[in-house]
Design a protein around this motif. Structure first.
Motif, PDB file in Angstrom:
ATOM      1  N   LEU A   1       1.772  -0.048 -13.315  1.00 53.54           N
ATOM      2  CA  LEU A   1       0.457   0.482 -13.803  1.00 53.54           C
ATOM      3  C   LEU A   1       0.716   0.767 -15.170  1.00 53.54           C
ATOM      4  O   LEU A   1      -0.250   0.875 -15.887  1.00 53.54           O
ATOM      5  CB  LEU A   1       0.460   2.042 -12.956  1.00 53.54           C
ATOM      6  CG  LEU A   1      -0.664   1.963 -12.059  1.00 53.54           C
ATOM      7  CD1 LEU A   1      -0.638   3.575 -11.365  1.00 53.54           C
ATOM      8  CD2 LEU A   1      -2.082   2.149 -12.556  1.00 53.54           C
TER       9      LEU A   1
ATOM     10  N   PRO B   1      -8.831  -3.226 -16.006  1.00 62.65           N
ATOM     11  CA  PRO B   1      -9.165  -1.787 -15.397  1.00 62.65           C
ATOM     12  C   PRO B   1      -9.383  -2.036 -13.998  1.00 62.65           C
ATOM     13  O   PRO B   1      -9.175  -1.156 -13.198  1.00 62.65           O
ATOM     14  CB  PRO B   1     -10.514  -1.503 -15.896  1.00 62.65           C
ATOM     15  CG  PRO B   1     -11.229  -2.875 -16.773  1.00 62.65           C
ATOM     16  CD  PRO B   1      -9.867  -3.633 -16.863  1.00 62.65           C
ATOM     17  N   ASP B   2      -9.810  -3.217 -13.464  1.00 62.51           N
ATOM     18  CA  ASP B   2     -10.155  -3.336 -11.946  1.00 62.51           C
ATOM     19  C   ASP B   2      -8.902  -3.358 -11.134  1.00 62.51           C
ATOM     20  O   ASP B   2      -8.524  -2.831 -10.148  1.00 62.51           O
ATOM     21  CB  ASP B   2     -11.189  -4.147 -11.363  1.00 62.51           C
ATOM     22  CG  ASP B   2     -10.981  -5.449 -12.107  1.00 62.51           C
ATOM     23  OD1 ASP B   2     -10.251  -5.734 -13.201  1.00 62.51           O
ATOM     24  OD2 ASP B   2     -11.547  -6.505 -11.723  1.00 62.51           O
TER      25      ASP B   2
ATOM     26  N   LYS C   1      -6.143  -1.985 -12.127  1.00 63.83           N
ATOM     27  CA  LYS C   1      -5.656  -0.912 -12.325  1.00 63.83           C
ATOM     28  C   LYS C   1      -5.949   0.270 -11.215  1.00 63.83           C
ATOM     29  O   LYS C   1      -5.362   0.930 -10.889  1.00 63.83           O
ATOM     30  CB  LYS C   1      -6.020  -0.411 -13.780  1.00 63.83           C
ATOM     31  CG  LYS C   1      -4.881   0.764 -14.330  1.00 63.83           C
ATOM     32  CD  LYS C   1      -4.887   0.939 -15.845  1.00 63.83           C
ATOM     33  CE  LYS C   1      -4.056   1.744 -16.274  1.00 63.83           C
ATOM     34  NZ  LYS C   1      -3.869   1.799 -17.579  1.00 63.83           N
ATOM     35  N   ALA C   2      -7.466   0.077 -11.027  1.00 62.25           N
ATOM     36  CA  ALA C   2      -7.876   0.976 -10.165  1.00 62.25           C
ATOM     37  C   ALA C   2      -7.260   0.658  -8.777  1.00 62.25           C
ATOM     38  O   ALA C   2      -7.087   1.519  -7.759  1.00 62.25           O
ATOM     39  CB  ALA C   2      -9.353   0.702  -9.921  1.00 62.25           C
ATOM     40  N   THR C   3      -7.171  -0.645  -8.413  1.00 63.84           N
ATOM     41  CA  THR C   3      -6.590  -1.235  -7.102  1.00 63.84           C
ATOM     42  C   THR C   3      -5.323  -0.509  -6.910  1.00 63.84           C
ATOM     43  O   THR C   3      -4.735   0.018  -5.995  1.00 63.84           O
ATOM     44  CB  THR C   3      -6.658  -2.643  -7.012  1.00 63.84           C
ATOM     45  OG1 THR C   3      -7.800  -3.066  -7.435  1.00 63.84           O
ATOM     46  CG2 THR C   3      -6.425  -2.971  -5.538  1.00 63.84           C
TER      47      THR C   3
ATOM     48  N   GLU D   1      -3.934   2.019  -8.478  1.00 61.06           N
ATOM     49  CA  GLU D   1      -3.942   3.436  -8.289  1.00 61.06           C
ATOM     50  C   GLU D   1      -4.158   3.846  -6.719  1.00 61.06           C
ATOM     51  O   GLU D   1      -3.526   4.657  -6.186  1.00 61.06           O
ATOM     52  CB  GLU D   1      -4.749   4.110  -9.293  1.00 61.06           C
ATOM     53  CG  GLU D   1      -4.279   4.238 -10.551  1.00 61.06           C
ATOM     54  CD  GLU D   1      -5.007   4.672 -11.664  1.00 61.06           C
ATOM     55  OE1 GLU D   1      -6.475   4.613 -11.447  1.00 61.06           O
ATOM     56  OE2 GLU D   1      -4.750   4.833 -12.792  1.00 61.06           O
ATOM     57  N   ALA D   2      -5.257   3.059  -6.319  1.00 57.03           N
ATOM     58  CA  ALA D   2      -5.451   3.297  -4.708  1.00 57.03           C
ATOM     59  C   ALA D   2      -4.328   3.032  -4.092  1.00 57.03           C
ATOM     60  O   ALA D   2      -4.054   3.765  -2.954  1.00 57.03           O
ATOM     61  CB  ALA D   2      -6.703   2.448  -4.393  1.00 57.03           C
TER      62      ALA D   2
END
Lengths: 356, 523
Positions: free
Chosen positions: B198, B204-205, B207-209, B211-212
């Motif tokens: 991270l 960005p996408d 990164k979002a995955t 984080e999830a």
């Protein structure tokens, strides 16, 4: 307070402590049969501190019937209060030449923690030596006596208390030197400590304190207050039915007893040169009880004798036969409870009685 | 042993057939650590049996170098690592020294090779070792192992390893897939990996995955932590229970403050040690079963000692609890010294039988060790046995009768003195069982008993004297409470907090959880 013969014995003891011992140690040359070695001075000084503890134990156990297994805690609290002052007196002469005590430098602390605030002042230290054990004893005793915890319950909880405190003082972050405690003291009131004269001063001070506490104890147990204590020991419910509230009496004697132990600890630390958390181990507190039991509970001279007998035997045995010491101490515990419920003093009385 | 390990290794597919060369061996054995690791990784990507054998030799410190030549030394003979033929060892051959970093690399390289072992256990162990591996150079090997893996469970784990490696890939899609896949993992290593990624991730996408996935992993880890605390609490509680059960008889029923209880446990632990020694000497084949013999031995040794103590000291002190406290303290000192004189002041080693090692993996970060599970079961077996003995047998009836009303029991023809001895021996024997159990999880030494004595009295006092059910609740409650506080404040402060809580609790209920109701003014 004392009989005629009692006063004579007391004055003799006072003279021995204040005049004879210093003379024999400082002015009789070494090698002379009458010379009292530094080792003997240190040993007797230490045992006199223990005797104060035994006396304190006797007031609470022998006269009030409350067996404390936590008196080592009060002893150590007084010792730590004095130890903090002595650590500050080292000044910059420590290993790291810092104003902070060595162990704090080692732990990379930048300033004294809050509870060291008053450790620089001797007057404040003298106050803390009395106040800290008194406060701890008062708070604990207040809750314990209020809910009428007694007998074995009380003993076990005092043991848990000193055990908990030991764990706490073993921690480095509580600011009491952790495992090693305090040591390497150099001076007291800016006077170097490792001189024969200073050792004698501490010795005499301890002796005088012991004798003063003894007189105080005599006065206390002979007073009306002391007689209520003995009544509580013998039949607490009857005391209550007679209109007394035992809580105040128990709390008072409990606190006094703790303060005496604290003073003993404060006198002990400069003489022995170290204080660490092992003083709070449950074993140490139980040993205080055995000093009182060996000498004879319910007499004031008995516990003092007991402290001298047991500790004398200890320092002799741990040198000559170190494996034998625990057998001896264990056998002493058993023999005293089985055969000498009144201790040495009771034995002497019995022998005298049978002769007469 | 040395070669046999590698018989498990599959021979590599023909396309990768690549013979191990002396140059490779030399590159792996000599020079700067960085260069050696590079050579190692290169060799592993296309390893054959000889490479594996050579790696093992490096791990075992049995490789020597003289000039250009590398030797594998076995006993007093030297072999060529490539041909396997025996060769004379030059006098100036020097040992190959591996630093810690090199050792770590060798171990993971070895694990990577073991991914192809025929033994499922070895493969699983190899996957476990590689879980935190992120070196992309290892990818071809892992891909191949993943394709070849037949065991579904191992394949799943291997998939996670593969995802962890792919997380560092330069291809965005691969990273995305890896990030998604890793949400199924529940190991602390994955959490760290995701956090690390991270920090450097720019898309960005992805990164979002990431984080999830991180949130999912953290949630599953939190479950593991909680269950782990409950388990270790129950485990601690079962030990406290074992320790306190004996006291529940000697103190709870008989009113003897037995400060030597800890030393009776110590005798049980040393009895286990002696039985272990006998098995090692005379029955090495049946060593795994020594514990079954040690359990009755520990019980009998402590029970016998208890009977002797009761006959010689304690029977004179009934009804004077404070005196029993002092006398038994003396006994405890003597027993400690006795053990020191007999077995020495040092701790002695008691081994777990093989069936007690290992454990059940419940979650990625939660493994329940067998020895703890067995001790929990043992504690409850002892509890049931004791409940049966006290509640259902003639002896139990007599014990209860004598403790309730000695003169009447005596009038009814019960030999009260003998019942006292039996009861005390029973309590002591149970202490011995506790010692036997403790020998499986902690140190066995002369001061073994000291560490438990305060705790066990706390349990009995908290539970209510003479109340078996109270003892059980108090032991388990204290165990779980202690472990939860431990996670929050650290071990020592937790212990102190528990002691303080007990003192406060006794304020409210001086008679323990289960108070005996009565009207006595002394109550």
């Amino acid at each position: 307070m004392l009989s005629g013969r009692g006063w004579t014995a007391f004055v003799v003891a006072l003279i021995v402590v204040c005049a004879v011992a210093p003379l024999l140690n400082l002015y009789v040359p070494q090698g002379n049969a009458l010379h009292m070695s530094d080792y003997a001075v240190a040993l007797v000084g230490k045992i006199m501190c223990y005797a104060i503890c035994a006396l304190a134990m006797d007031l609470i156990w022998g006269y009030t019937g409350i067996l404390s297994l936590g008196h080592g805690l009060f002893f150590a609290l007084g010792g730590y209060a004095m130890g903090m002052y002595l650590m500050r007196q080292i000044g910059t002469d420590g290993q790291y030449h810092s104003h902070l005590p060595d162990f704090m430098v080692f732990l990379d602390w930048k300033a004294l923690p809050w509870h060291w605030t008053f450790s620089g002042s001797f007057a404040a230290t003298l106050f803390l030596v009395v106040a800290v054990p008194a406060a701890v004893a008062f708070v604990f005793g207040f809750f314990a006596f209020r809910s009428r915890i007694k007998g074995v319950y009380f003993s076990i909880i005092t043991q848990a208390l000193t055990y908990a405190a030991m764990l706490l003082f073993f921690r480095n972050e509580t600011g009491f030197g952790g495992n090693n405690g305090f040591t390497d003291f150099k001076r007291i009131l800016d006077i170097p400590m490792q001189t024969p004269a200073m050792r004698m001063v501490l010795f005499v001070l301890t002796g005088v304190t012991l004798l003063a506490f003894y007189l105080f104890g005599r006065w206390l147990v002979a007073s009306k207050f002391g007689r209520v204590l003995q009544a509580i020991r013998d039949a607490e419910s009857r005391v209550m039915f007679s209109g007394y509230n035992p809580i105040g009496y128990k709390l008072t004697i409990w606190t006094i007893s703790a303060v005496m132990c604290g003073v003993a600890g404060a006198l002990y630390v400069p003489q022995v040169g170290i204080i660490n958390p092992s003083e709070m181990s449950p074993a140490n507190s139980i040993e205080i009880a055995i000093w009182a039991a060996v000498g004879g509970r319910g007499t004031l001279i008995g516990p003092i004798l007991g402290a001298f007998i047991v500790n004398g035997a200890k320092s002799w045995l741990t040198v000559t036969a170190p494996e034998f010491w625990l057998y001896f101490l264990g056998a002493l515990f058993i023999a005293v409870t089985l055969f000498l419920p009144q201790g040495v003093v009771g034995l002497v009385r019995k022998l005298r009685g049978s002769k007469a | 042993m040395f070669i046999r390990c590698f018989l498990f290794l599959l021979f590599f597919a023909a396309g990768h057939a690549h013979a191990f060369t002396p140059a490779e061996a030399k590159a792996m054995a000599t020079g700067e650590t960085d260069a050696r690791i590079e050579a190692l990784n290169k060799a592993v990507a296309s390893a054959d049996d000889q490479t594996a054998a050579f790696l093992q030799a490096l791990i075992d410190d049995s490789v020597k170098v003289a000039g250009d030549k590398v030797f594998v030394v076995k006993g007093d003979k030297a072999f060529d690592p490539v041909t396997g033929a025996q060769t004379p060892l030059p006098a100036d051959a020097e040992d190959v020294i591996n630093n810690n970093r090199m050792r770590g690399e060798l171990d993971t390289a070895m694990a990577a090779l073991k991914l192809f072992s025929k033994d499922e256990k070895e493969r699983a162990a190899a996957v476990k070792l590689l879980r935190t591996e992120t070196d992309e150079a290892r990818l071809p090997l892992i891909e191949k192992a993943y394709a070849a893996e037949s065991n579904a469970q191992i394949k799943e784990q291997l998939g996670l390893v593969r995802a962890a490696v792919l997380l560092g890939s330069s291809d965005k899609g691969k990273r995305m897939d890896a990030a998604k896949l890793l949400s199924q993992s529940n190991s602390g290593g994955t959490k760290l990996l995701l956090i690390e990624r991270l920090k450097v991730e720019t898309e960005p996408d992805v990164k979002a995955t990431l984080e999830a996935s991180l949130r999912t992993v953290e949630a599953s880890l939190a479950w593991g932590d909680k269950l782990g605390a409950v388990f270790s609490g129950i485990s601690l509680g079962s030990i406290l229970l074992l320790v306190a059960l004996g006291l529940a008889i000697t103190y709870g029923l008989m009113g003897v403050i037995n400060m030597a209880h800890g030393e009776l446990m110590m005798i049980g632990a040393y009895a286990t040690y002696v039985v272990q020694g006998i098995f090692q000497k005379y029955l090495p084949g049946a060593f795994d079963w020594y514990l079954l013999a040690a359990v009755p031995a520990a019980f009998l040794a402590s029970a016998l000692m208890g009977a002797i103590l009761e006959r010689s000291v304690i029977r004179f002190l009934y009804g004077r609890p404070l005196e029993t406290l002092l006398a038994t303290w003396g006994i405890s000192l003597m027993l400690q010294q006795l053990v020191r004189s007999t077995f020495g002041a040092q701790n002695v080693g008691v081994e777990n039988p093989s069936w007690m090692s290992g454990g059940i993996v419940v979650l990625g970060n939660l493994q329940l060790p067998w020895n703890r599970i067995i001790i929990i079961g043992f504690a409850f077996a002892v509890l049931l046995g004791m409940g049966f003995l006290i509640g259902r047998t003639r002896l139990g009836l007599f014990v209860r009768g004598v403790t309730q009303n000695r003169p009447i029991a005596s009038c009814m023809g019960v030999n009260t003195a003998r019942i006292d001895t039996y009861a005390f021996a029973l309590g002591s024997g149970i202490a011995g069982l506790a010692g036997c159990a403790l020998s499986q999880i902690g140190n066995v030494g002369p001061d073994l008993g000291q560490g438990y004595i305060v705790d066990s009295f706390m349990v009995v006092v908290l539970g209510g004297v003479g109340q078996l059910a109270g003892t059980v609740y108090a032991a388990l409650g204290l165990g779980v409470l202690n472990k939860f506080l431990e996670g929050w404040t650290g071990a020592v402060l937790a212990k102190i907090a528990v002691l303080v809580l007990i003192i406060v609790f006794i304020q409210k209920r001086p008679q323990g959880i289960f108070a005996v109701k009565g009207r006595s003014a002394e109550a």
